[in-house]
Write a protein that holds these residues in place. Structure first.
Motif, PDB file in Angstrom:
ATOM      1  N   PRO A   1       8.027   3.181  -9.855  1.00  0.00           N
ATOM      2  CA  PRO A   1       7.829   2.974 -11.298  1.00  0.00           C
ATOM      3  C   PRO A   1       7.615   4.268 -12.075  1.00  0.00           C
ATOM      4  N   GLY A   2       7.519   5.396 -11.385  1.00  0.00           N
ATOM      5  CA  GLY A   2       7.192   6.639 -12.056  1.00  0.00           C
ATOM      6  C   GLY A   2       8.330   7.335 -12.761  1.00  0.00           C
ATOM      7  N   GLY A   3       9.573   6.841 -12.593  1.00  0.00           N
ATOM      8  CA  GLY A   3      10.699   7.477 -13.278  1.00  0.00           C
ATOM      9  C   GLY A   3      11.963   7.406 -12.456  1.00  0.00           C
ATOM     10  N   THR A   4      13.012   8.072 -12.927  1.00  0.00           N
ATOM     11  CA  THR A   4      14.270   8.113 -12.194  1.00  0.00           C
ATOM     12  C   THR A   4      14.109   8.986 -10.958  1.00  0.00           C
ATOM     13  N   VAL A   5      15.033   8.847 -10.029  1.00  0.00           N
ATOM     14  CA  VAL A   5      14.952   9.652  -8.810  1.00  0.00           C
ATOM     15  C   VAL A   5      14.982  11.149  -9.122  1.00  0.00           C
TER      16      VAL A   5
ATOM     17  N   PHE B   1       0.841  -1.198   0.000  1.00  0.00           N
ATOM     18  CA  PHE B   1       0.000   0.000   0.000  1.00  0.00           C
ATOM     19  C   PHE B   1       0.875   1.246   0.000  1.00  0.00           C
ATOM     20  N   LEU B   2       0.555   2.177  -0.878  1.00  0.00           N
ATOM     21  CA  LEU B   2       1.351   3.394  -1.088  1.00  0.00           C
ATOM     22  C   LEU B   2       2.749   3.015  -1.547  1.00  0.00           C
ATOM     23  N   THR B   3       2.808   2.322  -2.669  1.00  0.00           N
ATOM     24  CA  THR B   3       4.080   1.831  -3.204  1.00  0.00           C
ATOM     25  C   THR B   3       4.614   2.714  -4.325  1.00  0.00           C
ATOM     26  N   SER B   4       4.018   3.864  -4.523  1.00  0.00           N
ATOM     27  CA  SER B   4       4.518   4.827  -5.502  1.00  0.00           C
ATOM     28  C   SER B   4       4.114   6.218  -5.061  1.00  0.00           C
ATOM     29  N   ILE B   5       4.806   7.205  -5.598  1.00  0.00           N
ATOM     30  CA  ILE B   5       4.429   8.584  -5.308  1.00  0.00           C
ATOM     31  C   ILE B   5       3.022   8.861  -5.835  1.00  0.00           C
ATOM     32  N   ALA B   6       2.709   8.337  -7.008  1.00  0.00           N
ATOM     33  CA  ALA B   6       1.390   8.581  -7.593  1.00  0.00           C
ATOM     34  C   ALA B   6       0.279   8.077  -6.685  1.00  0.00           C
ATOM     35  N   GLU B   7       0.422   6.859  -6.163  1.00  0.00           N
ATOM     36  CA  GLU B   7      -0.603   6.302  -5.275  1.00  0.00           C
ATOM     37  C   GLU B   7      -0.700   7.113  -3.987  1.00  0.00           C
TER      38      GLU B   7
ATOM     39  N   LYS C   1      16.006   6.088  -1.205  1.00  0.00           N
ATOM     40  CA  LYS C   1      15.963   4.625  -1.301  1.00  0.00           C
ATOM     41  C   LYS C   1      14.633   4.164  -1.895  1.00  0.00           C
ATOM     42  N   ALA C   2      13.544   4.723  -1.397  1.00  0.00           N
ATOM     43  CA  ALA C   2      12.228   4.324  -1.889  1.00  0.00           C
ATOM     44  C   ALA C   2      12.010   4.753  -3.334  1.00  0.00           C
ATOM     45  N   MET C   3      12.434   5.960  -3.679  1.00  0.00           N
ATOM     46  CA  MET C   3      12.244   6.431  -5.055  1.00  0.00           C
ATOM     47  C   MET C   3      13.045   5.615  -6.055  1.00  0.00           C
ATOM     48  N   SER C   4      14.099   4.966  -5.595  1.00  0.00           N
ATOM     49  CA  SER C   4      14.929   4.177  -6.503  1.00  0.00           C
ATOM     50  C   SER C   4      14.166   3.011  -7.112  1.00  0.00           C
ATOM     51  N   SER C   5      13.050   2.619  -6.491  1.00  0.00           N
ATOM     52  CA  SER C   5      12.234   1.528  -7.040  1.00  0.00           C
ATOM     53  C   SER C   5      10.852   2.013  -7.473  1.00  0.00           C
TER      54      SER C   5
ATOM     55  N   LEU D   1      11.608  12.192 -10.606  1.00  0.00           N
ATOM     56  CA  LEU D   1      10.545  12.201  -9.602  1.00  0.00           C
ATOM     57  C   LEU D   1      10.652  13.426  -8.701  1.00  0.00           C
ATOM     58  N   ILE D   2      11.867  13.784  -8.340  1.00  0.00           N
ATOM     59  CA  ILE D   2      12.052  14.969  -7.496  1.00  0.00           C
ATOM     60  C   ILE D   2      11.606  16.226  -8.228  1.00  0.00           C
ATOM     61  N   ARG D   3      11.981  16.337  -9.495  1.00  0.00           N
ATOM     62  CA  ARG D   3      11.558  17.515 -10.261  1.00  0.00           C
ATOM     63  C   ARG D   3      10.040  17.608 -10.355  1.00  0.00           C
ATOM     64  N   ALA D   4       9.396  16.461 -10.470  1.00  0.00           N
ATOM     65  CA  ALA D   4       7.943  16.441 -10.618  1.00  0.00           C
ATOM     66  C   ALA D   4       7.209  16.689  -9.302  1.00  0.00           C
ATOM     67  N   HIS D   5       7.777  16.240  -8.182  1.00  0.00           N
ATOM     68  CA  HIS D   5       7.031  16.248  -6.919  1.00  0.00           C
ATOM     69  C   HIS D   5       7.716  17.012  -5.784  1.00  0.00           C
ATOM     70  N   GLY D   6       8.962  17.409  -5.960  1.00  0.00           N
ATOM     71  CA  GLY D   6       9.691  18.063  -4.876  1.00  0.00           C
ATOM     72  C   GLY D   6       9.041  19.344  -4.397  1.00  0.00           C
ATOM     73  N   GLY D   7       8.400  20.052  -5.295  1.00  0.00           N
ATOM     74  CA  GLY D   7       7.787  21.320  -4.922  1.00  0.00           C
ATOM     75  C   GLY D   7       6.627  21.198  -3.964  1.00  0.00           C
TER      76      GLY D   7
END
Length: 277
Positions: free
Chosen positions: A194-198, A162-168, A188-192, A201-207
């Motif tokens: 499925p939404g993209g490279t670390v 449960f909650l295995t991706s940033i999207a979820e 560590k978690a972002m490294s797996s 993902l940071i560029r998309a969600h860090g803000g």
């Protein structure tokens, strides 16, 4: 402004004053606390002891970031349990953690706790999402009153279902719909994820992230594994993230001070390069 902190469980067997002195000497500005290092249950930690800990941290020149590993080494709490009594107990314990975070001088809590959020095999994923939203919504007023953010942490499928991706995770955050319930990012978690490279993902969600943990998939600190933190820091800066970056490790074998030293040296160097890029 990005500031560096570190999680206290790395310093296992050390008292709080010694831990804080070492953390400050190495150049960190904040310390993040695991409740199980403070007391068997957070409700066992009285007001007087909380105030003593808060003063110890402040007197060392550090800030209390908040709490993480919220339900580690506890029993009887579960975010998606179909049993309403278990969910009510979990909600009450989260309220106690919020109060403790405030008393200790912190401003955030990281909800990882993979086994205390797993959806039972006979429960539909949508029902698990609904139950989790119910529990978290029930503490939103407490978060607001205490000035504490609850940061939900995506974790890998090796740890939870449960909650295995940033999207979820963002789906749950949107469902709760409260500004004090936000996203936590962990290298560590972002490294797996499925939404993209670390970095992507940071560029998309860090803000929109409320907190960030720096580590390596090898369970050690930044600069102690294969992950290049240069692109990670560049992505953090580009995303507009301006909060704490806390070192969280799971392999303590290199030693607490050596891990802390290598980690902050890596973070400082890569942040300086990112700001100059």
């Amino acid at each position: 402004m990005i500031r560096f902190g570190i999680c206290n469980e790395l310093f296992e067997g050390w008292d709080l004053a010694r831990t804080c002195a070492s953390v400050k000497r190495l150049g960190y500005e904040g310390i993040e606390l695991a409740p199980f290092t403070l007391a068997p249950l957070i409700t066992d930690l009285g007001k007087d002891r909380r105030e003593q800990m808060r003063r110890t941290i402040a007197d060392s020149g550090l800030e209390t970031i908040g709490l993480h590993w919220l339900l580690a080494k506890t029993e009887g709490y579960h975010l998606t349990s179909p049993d309403p009594f278990v969910r009510a107990r979990t909600q009450d314990y989260l309220k106690a953690l919020i109060e403790a975070t405030r008393d200790l001088g912190g401003s955030l809590m990281v909800f990882g706790s993979p086994k205390q959020r797993d959806i039972a095999p006979d429960l539909a994923p949508e029902e698990g999402m609904r139950l989790a939203a119910e529990v978290i919504s029930g503490v939103s007023d407490d978060l607001e009153a205490a000035g504490v953010d609850l940061c939900l942490e995506p974790l890998s499928t090796a740890e939870t279902n449960f909650l295995t991706s940033i999207a979820e995770t963002r789906t749950l955050i949107d469902r709760v719909g409260h500004p004090r319930v936000t996203l936590h990012l962990d290298v560590k978690a972002m490294s797996s994820d499925p939404g993209g490279t670390v970095p992507d993902l940071i560029r998309a969600h860090g803000g929109v992230a409320g907190h960030f943990h720096a580590n390596d998939p090898n369970l050690r600190g930044p600069g102690m594994g294969a992950v290049d933190f240069g692109p990670i820091m560049q992505a953090l800066v580009a995303s507009g993230y301006d909060r704490w970056v806390s070192v969280e490790v799971f392999d303590f074998s290199p030693g607490a001070e050596e891990t802390a030293r290598q980690s902050i040296e890596t973070l400082r160097r890569t942040l300086e390069a990112a700001r100059g890029a």
